[in-house]
Design a protein around this motif. Structure first.
Motif, mmCIF file in Angstrom:
data_model
loop_
_atom_site.group_PDB
_atom_site.id
_atom_site.type_symbol
_atom_site.label_atom_id
_atom_site.label_comp_id
_atom_site.label_asym_id
_atom_site.label_seq_id
_atom_site.Cartn_x
_atom_site.Cartn_y
_atom_site.Cartn_z
ATOM 1 N N VAL A 53 0.827 -1.365 0.085
ATOM 2 C CA VAL A 53 0.152 0.030 0.042
ATOM 3 C C VAL A 53 0.779 1.323 -0.012
ATOM 4 O O VAL A 53 0.549 2.218 -0.695
ATOM 5 C CB VAL A 53 -0.934 0.062 1.186
ATOM 6 N N GLY A 54 1.961 1.291 0.838
ATOM 7 C CA GLY A 54 2.741 2.376 0.882
ATOM 8 C C GLY A 54 3.636 2.675 -0.329
ATOM 9 O O GLY A 54 4.011 3.718 -0.862
ATOM 10 N N GLN A 88 0.631 2.422 -3.672
ATOM 11 C CA GLN A 88 -0.976 2.444 -3.486
ATOM 12 C C GLN A 88 -1.701 1.451 -4.037
ATOM 13 O O GLN A 88 -2.717 1.379 -4.763
ATOM 14 C CB GLN A 88 -1.427 3.826 -4.432
ATOM 15 N N PHE A 120 -4.848 -3.035 0.137
ATOM 16 C CA PHE A 120 -5.421 -2.103 1.081
ATOM 17 C C PHE A 120 -7.014 -2.820 1.194
ATOM 18 O O PHE A 120 -7.305 -2.932 2.435
ATOM 19 C CB PHE A 120 -5.673 -0.944 0.402
ATOM 20 N N TRP A 154 -4.050 4.213 4.979
ATOM 21 C CA TRP A 154 -3.727 4.461 3.721
ATOM 22 C C TRP A 154 -2.657 5.612 3.439
ATOM 23 O O TRP A 154 -1.798 5.573 3.098
ATOM 24 C CB TRP A 154 -5.174 5.040 3.039
ATOM 25 N N GLN A 155 -3.029 6.782 4.595
ATOM 26 C CA GLN A 155 -2.232 7.890 4.191
ATOM 27 C C GLN A 155 -0.786 7.853 4.611
ATOM 28 O O GLN A 155 0.174 8.188 4.081
ATOM 29 C CB GLN A 155 -2.797 9.238 5.024
ATOM 30 N N LYS A 156 -0.708 7.165 5.869
ATOM 31 C CA LYS A 156 0.586 6.804 6.471
ATOM 32 C C LYS A 156 1.481 5.548 6.099
ATOM 33 O O LYS A 156 2.585 5.317 6.405
ATOM 34 C CB LYS A 156 0.511 6.846 7.847
ATOM 35 N N ALA A 157 0.679 4.771 5.175
ATOM 36 C CA ALA A 157 1.442 3.567 4.751
ATOM 37 C C ALA A 157 2.811 3.737 4.377
ATOM 38 O O ALA A 157 3.813 2.977 4.488
ATOM 39 C CB ALA A 157 0.508 2.823 3.715
ATOM 40 N N PRO A 158 3.046 4.895 3.443
ATOM 41 C CA PRO A 158 4.428 5.147 2.995
ATOM 42 C C PRO A 158 5.419 5.218 4.248
ATOM 43 O O PRO A 158 6.654 5.278 3.745
ATOM 44 C CB PRO A 158 4.314 6.219 2.098
ATOM 45 N N LEU A 159 5.156 5.683 5.264
ATOM 46 C CA LEU A 159 5.912 5.932 6.209
ATOM 47 C C LEU A 159 6.183 4.644 7.338
ATOM 48 O O LEU A 159 7.157 4.559 8.155
ATOM 49 C CB LEU A 159 5.134 6.820 7.440
ATOM 50 N N ILE A 177 -14.106 2.411 1.229
ATOM 51 C CA ILE A 177 -12.547 2.211 0.552
ATOM 52 C C ILE A 177 -12.653 3.190 -0.316
ATOM 53 O O ILE A 177 -11.569 3.903 -0.682
ATOM 54 C CB ILE A 177 -12.623 0.708 0.219
ATOM 55 N N ILE A 189 -11.630 6.465 0.798
ATOM 56 C CA ILE A 189 -10.400 6.522 1.472
ATOM 57 C C ILE A 189 -9.381 6.859 0.444
ATOM 58 O O ILE A 189 -8.392 7.505 0.485
ATOM 59 C CB ILE A 189 -10.189 5.727 2.297
ATOM 60 N N VAL A 190 -9.410 5.825 -0.719
ATOM 61 C CA VAL A 190 -8.017 5.620 -1.574
ATOM 62 C C VAL A 190 -8.019 6.805 -2.666
ATOM 63 O O VAL A 190 -6.974 7.091 -3.345
ATOM 64 C CB VAL A 190 -8.168 4.428 -2.554
ATOM 65 N N HIS A 208 -7.782 9.880 -1.304
ATOM 66 C CA HIS A 208 -6.775 10.711 -0.742
ATOM 67 C C HIS A 208 -5.327 10.305 -0.842
ATOM 68 O O HIS A 208 -4.874 9.424 -1.195
ATOM 69 C CB HIS A 208 -7.040 10.478 0.939
ATOM 70 N N PRO A 209 -4.752 11.645 -0.933
ATOM 71 C CA PRO A 209 -3.189 11.550 -1.203
ATOM 72 C C PRO A 209 -2.467 10.750 0.093
ATOM 73 O O PRO A 209 -3.059 10.845 1.171
ATOM 74 C CB PRO A 209 -2.797 13.066 -1.422
ATOM 75 N N GLN A 210 -1.546 10.134 -0.248
ATOM 76 C CA GLN A 210 -0.843 9.653 0.670
ATOM 77 C C GLN A 210 0.252 10.699 1.314
ATOM 78 O O GLN A 210 0.814 11.426 0.684
ATOM 79 C CB GLN A 210 0.140 8.266 0.397
ATOM 80 N N ILE A 211 0.864 10.233 2.847
ATOM 81 C CA ILE A 211 1.718 11.282 3.251
ATOM 82 C C ILE A 211 3.242 10.475 2.888
ATOM 83 O O ILE A 211 3.434 9.507 3.557
ATOM 84 C CB ILE A 211 1.517 11.296 4.644
ATOM 85 N N LYS A 212 4.264 11.248 2.333
ATOM 86 C CA LYS A 212 5.454 10.417 1.958
ATOM 87 C C LYS A 212 6.629 10.898 2.935
ATOM 88 O O LYS A 212 7.517 10.156 3.142
ATOM 89 C CB LYS A 212 5.962 10.920 0.430
ATOM 90 N N ASN A 213 6.494 12.095 3.595
ATOM 91 C CA ASN A 213 7.581 12.076 4.627
ATOM 92 C C ASN A 213 6.714 12.789 6.002
ATOM 93 O O ASN A 213 5.731 13.737 5.728
ATOM 94 C CB ASN A 213 8.672 12.882 3.839
ATOM 95 N N ASP A 214 7.584 12.587 6.920
ATOM 96 C CA ASP A 214 6.859 13.122 8.079
ATOM 97 C C ASP A 214 7.273 14.362 8.680
ATOM 98 O O ASP A 214 8.502 14.164 8.935
ATOM 99 C CB ASP A 214 6.687 11.887 9.255
#
Lengths: 220, 233
Positions: free
Chosen positions: A46-47, A50, A55, A92-97, B73, B76-77, B79-85
Motif C-alpha cells: 500500500v505504501g 498504492q 488495502f 492509507w495515508q501513512k502507509a508510505p511511512l 474504501i 479513502i483511496v 486521498h493522497p498519501q503522506i510521503k514524509n513525516d
C-alpha cells in the motif's frame, strides 16, 4: 558454540550494513521473503505503490476489529463507524511511512487506531482540546527511528565485540536472535520452536537487534 | 533525549498508556517521562505489540451493518498519501526560570503552549494549574530553592515528574525524568534544596495532615472541584 556465535555476529553486521542507508524496509531481514501476504507485506505494498488490492485485504482483516474497539469504548455506532473511517484513512495515508523498524503491522495499526479513538473520545466527552493523541503518543510508532539516526557514519566493530554484546541481551531477546541468526530459521519456525506468538517474536527480534545496534553504536 | 531515570511509572501505568485506557492527564505525564527514558520506550513498544495481539485475539468480528465497506474504501483511496513525516519539529516551548530555560517534553510543551498562569502558594511553591480532563488535576509546580511542601497525604494517587532541578522526601532524592508515584498510604513532605520544576498529576485532592497547613484543606478541595468542574462543561 564460540564460532557459531561469531557467525551470528557477522550475519548481524550484514544486516546492520543494510540499515545504514536508512528507511530500507529490509533492515530486519527475511520477513518479506518468508511470509506470503503477511500484514507487513500488504502494508508495504500500500505504501510503495498504492496497492488497492492490498488495502482491501487489510481493510477486511482490520475494519471489524476497529469497529469493535470503537463500540467497546464509545458504545455508539456512529462514532465507531467514524473510527473505522478515520483509522483506515490513516492507514492509507501513512502507509508510505511504515517500515519493519516500526514493529509489526498489527501493532502499527493498533496504535494508530488507539490514537484516533482517543481523539474521538475526547471530543465526545467534550474534554479540552489542549493535547491530541499525536502529542501523547509521538508519531505512530516513530520511537525506534531514533536508533536509525544514531547509526549514521561508518561502523567498524570486531565480531568478538558483537559476541560479548550478544551475551548481554535479555534472555528472551537472545533466544529469538539465536533462532533467527544462528539457526537460520524463518520467523514462523522460530515462533513455533519458542512457543511464542509471531508478533511477540518479531518485537523481541526488533528490540534485540535494536539493542545490539545501540551497543555497537556507543562502542564506536 | 535520554536521561537515566531512577524512578519509573508502574507496570500498570505503562500498560494503560500503551493500551490507551488512561485519563488524558495521566497519559500526558507518562508520555513526558517516556520521551526522556529509553528503558520505558522499549517497554512501551513491547506492550503495544502485546496489546495488539490481545486486541485481535479477543475482539469478536462484529460486522457493522451500517458500514458500506466498498464506498468507504473508495472514499479513502482518493486521498493522497503522506510521503514524509514533517510534523516532528514544530515549536519547542520552554519554561523560563530566573537564570535559565527548561525545554519541555513534547506533550508538556503542548500543554504549556496556551500559556501558564502561576500562583504563589505557601512555603515557596508556585503552581500553574492546567485542565486536561475531568478525572485528574494537573499542574506545573515550581519549588524555590530551600522550599518545603507541608506534610500531606493523598486520597488517590499523585504522580510527579521532575523536569529540572531536584527535590527530596523521606523516600528518596529525585532528579530530572524521575517519575515519583505516591498513593493513599503514603504521607510525605517534599522539599527542594536546589529548586525544582515538576509536573504533577493528582487523581484526587491532597489532605494536609500537620499544623496550620490543615487550614488549607477546604480550599484545596474547593480548588480541586473547581478544576474538575471546569472540565465538565
Amino acid at each position: 558454540m564460540e564460532d557459531v556465535v561469531s557467525g551470528a555476529g557477522s550475519m548481524l553486521m550484514g544486516s546492520l550494513a543494510k540499515t545504514k542507508s536508512v528507511k530500507q524496509p529490509a533492515s530486519v531481514p527475511r520477513v518479506s521473503n518468508d511470509v506470503s501476504d503477511s500484514d507487513e507485506q500488504l502494508l508495504i505494498a500500500v505504501g510503495n505503490h498504492q496497492d488497492r488490492a492490498a488495502f482491501n485485504a487489510l481493510f477486511s482483516r482490520f475494519s471489524n476489529k476497529i469497529y469493535a474497539m470503537g463500540m467497546k469504548l464509545t458504545r455508539n455506532e456512529q462514532l465507531s463507524h467514524d473510527l473505522v473511517q478515520e483509522a483506515m484513512l490513516t492507514v492509507w495515508q501513512k502507509a508510505p511511512l511504515y517500515d519493519l523498524d516500526r514493529g509489526t503491522a498489527q501493532s502499527w495499526i493498533f496504535t494508530l487506531t488507539r490514537n484516533r479513538c482517543f481523539d474521538i473520545l475526547r471530543k465526545m466527552k467534550r474534554q479540552p482540546a489542549t493535547v491530541s493523541a499525536d502529542d501523547i503518543w509521538p508519531q505512530e510508532g516513530d520511537i525506534d527511528s531514533q536508533l536509525v539516526h544514531e547509526e549514521a557514519g561508518t561502523m567498524e566493530v570486531e565480531v568478538s565485540k558483537i559476541e560479548s554484546f550478544y551475551g548481554q541481551l535479555p534472555a528472551p531477546q537472545r533466544a529469538v536472535v539465536e533462532q533467527i541468526y544462528i539457526h537460520d530459521r524463518t520467523h514462523e519456525e522460530a515462533a513455533a520452536v519458542l512457543e511464542i506468538p509471531l508478533g511477540t517474536l518479531k518485537s523481541r527480534l526488533r528490540l534485540g537487534v535494536g539493542k545490539l545496534r545501540q551497543m555497537v553504536g556507543t562502542e564506536v | 533525549m535520554n536521561i537515566d531515570a531512577k524512578y519509573h511509572p508502574t507496570p500498570e501505568q505503562l500498560e494503560g498508556y500503551a493500551e490507551g485506557s488512561l485519563a488524558p492527564g495521566m497519559n500526558v505525564v507518562i508520555s513526558a517521562h517516556v520521551e526522556l527514558c529509553a528503558t520505558c520506550r522499549q517497554s512501551i513498544s513491547e506492550l503495544e505489540e502485546a496489546a495488539s495481539e490481545e486486541w485481535l485475539r479477543s475482539t469478536p468480528d462484529t460486522r457493522a451493518s451500517s458500514i458500506n465497506f466498498s464506498a468507504m474504501i473508495d472514499s479513502i483511496v482518493d486521498h493522497p498519501q503522506i510521503k514524509n513525516d514533517d510534523t516532528t519539529s514544530d515549536n519547542v516551548p520552554e519554561i523560563h526560570m530566573l537564570d535559565h530555560s527548561v525545554t519541555l517534553p513534547r506533550a508538556l510543551a503542548k500543554v504549556a503552549s496556551d500559556g501558564l498562569v502561576w500562583k504563589q502558594l505557601a512555603g515557596g511553591i508556585n503552581q500553574a494549574t492546567v485542565t486536561l480532563d475531568d478525572q485528574t488535576q494537573c499542574e506545573f509546580l515550581y519549588m524555590k530553592p530551600g522550599s518545603q511542601v507541608p506534610v500531606h497525604k493523598h486520597q488517590g494517587s499523585e504522580v510527579t515528574l521532575v523536569l529540572d532541578g531536584s527535590f527530596e522526601d523521606e523516600l528518596g532524592h529525585y532528579k530530572p525524568a524521575d517519575f515519583v508515584v505516591r498513593t493513599a498510604k503514603d504521607q510525605h513532605q517534599p522539599a527542594s534544596e536546589e529548586g525544582c520544576l515538576c509536573f504533577a498529576v493528582l487523581d484526587s485532592p491532597l489532605t494536609f495532615t500537620k499544623g496550620l497547613a490543615r487550614l488549607l484543606n477546604p480550599f484545596i478541595r474547593y480548588r480541586f472541584r473547581r478544576a474538575t468542574s471546569a472540565a465538565a462543561h
